[in-house]
Design an enzyme around this catalytic site. Sequence first.
Site, PDB file in Angstrom:
ATOM      1  N   TYR A 109      -0.435  12.797  -8.141  1.00 48.11           N
ATOM      2  CA  TYR A 109      -1.568  12.756  -7.456  1.00 48.11           C
ATOM      3  C   TYR A 109      -2.599  12.808  -7.532  1.00 48.11           C
ATOM      4  CZ  TYR A 109      -5.196  12.098  -3.074  1.00 48.11           C
ATOM      5  OH  TYR A 109      -6.113  12.415  -2.537  1.00 48.11           O
ATOM      6  N   GLU A 197      -9.814   8.559  -6.412  1.00 47.98           N
ATOM      7  CA  GLU A 197      -8.556   8.370  -6.438  1.00 47.98           C
ATOM      8  C   GLU A 197      -7.526   8.108  -6.992  1.00 47.98           C
ATOM      9  OE1 GLU A 197      -6.124   9.274  -1.979  1.00 47.98           O
ATOM     10  OE2 GLU A 197      -6.597   7.435  -2.179  1.00 47.98           O
TER      11      GLU A 197
END
Length: 391
Positions: A109, A197
């Site tokens: 991530y 993101e």
Amino acid sequence: MNLHEYQAKDLFRRYGIPVPAGQVAASADEAAAAARALGGSVWVVKAQVHAGGRGKAGGVRLARDVEAVRSAAAGMLGTNLVTAQTSAAGLPVSRVYVESGSDIARELYLSLTLNRERGRIALIASASGGMDIEEVAHKTPERILSINIHPAAGLEPYQARELAFGLGLSGALVVQFQSLAAALYRLYTDKDLSLVEVNPLIVTAGGALVALDAKINVDANALFRQGDLAALRDTSQEDPMERRASEHDLNYVSLDGDIACMVNGAGLAMATMDLIKLHKGRPANFLDVGGGATAERVTAAFELILSNPKVRAVLVNIFGGIVRCDLIADGVINAVQKVGVKVPVVVRLEGTNAEAARAKLAGSGLTITAAAGLTDAARKVVALAAKGRAP
Ligand code: GDP
Ligand code: MN
């Protein structure tokens, strides 16, 4: 303002951030043609909506031949996709993104956003990326790594390396991570983003870092100087009430309660919602009509909050400093005459021309409950809404 994944990935490509090859499609035929053009033998068909959680909701499908791509696209297009991040109504799918399949060894991530407490852009990473990142953040927050970036120095190579090591990367992957993070930071600052993101950022079986998903939020206050991004706005993905509000320059946020609020000033609007909550009511919206509200804007605002079928009562809470209370009263009366009102309205007006405003409301023939002060207003509107809910 949110971008679609395919739009975000176009930006990634321009900044040298590795993404799989892909093409956007608006019909099943276009999706099949995209798969043929991309070549290979595995594709992923991804619903383009302004929400995450698509993987768990059937919005990301693996296809092993062109016909499977076609039927996956046909199954998504024209439907509303409901995910953990959308309302119960979901968001309309008018495009899918067809991508060459990737061979995933690890899912990481990575994101950039503003750390408001520190006043710095933060680079956030986790070795436990993928579809359960929310749970990771909740249950094992120590698995989320974060560094703050000094605005003058920018992202320094040692910081990126530190994160790479924290993710368990080594060798060539550290170098790849460093340049990918630097490119993301450049994109974030060049384009006035408030969020970028990448989840998952994958390590492929071949040992390369690739951005498999891409989510971008652009700071709406900067759209005046980001014309190319402003052109990417997709209003079909926005809350229809919020869209109407933005046309009238109203600061409006939909909430899921049944007490509509019309307030001037964001601080007073927040305090009003707190008071409603304190008295066990639930606000249907946040609405700040602004300091310089005109009768026209108040009319538009009142029409807007009344168009929400969930609303059982309305609270108008105005402190007239710059704005004149009598103008607000005109706006309320206009709106009610124009669209009619079937729910009780509680009004608390204080400040400039409050007396004149009360006289206008009293003489209008409308049934309006006057309130003396904030607490009284909150109590009355909560009680009236409860009565409206009773069968
Ligand atoms: P989100 O659920 O809306 O965040 O959508 P993502 O784009 O992150 O996709 C969800 C999941 O689908 C990813 O975490 C991957 O596990 C999986 N996925 C996406 N693309 C591929 C691919 O090319 N190959 C494989 N094997 N899995 C993929
Ligand atoms: Mn994702």
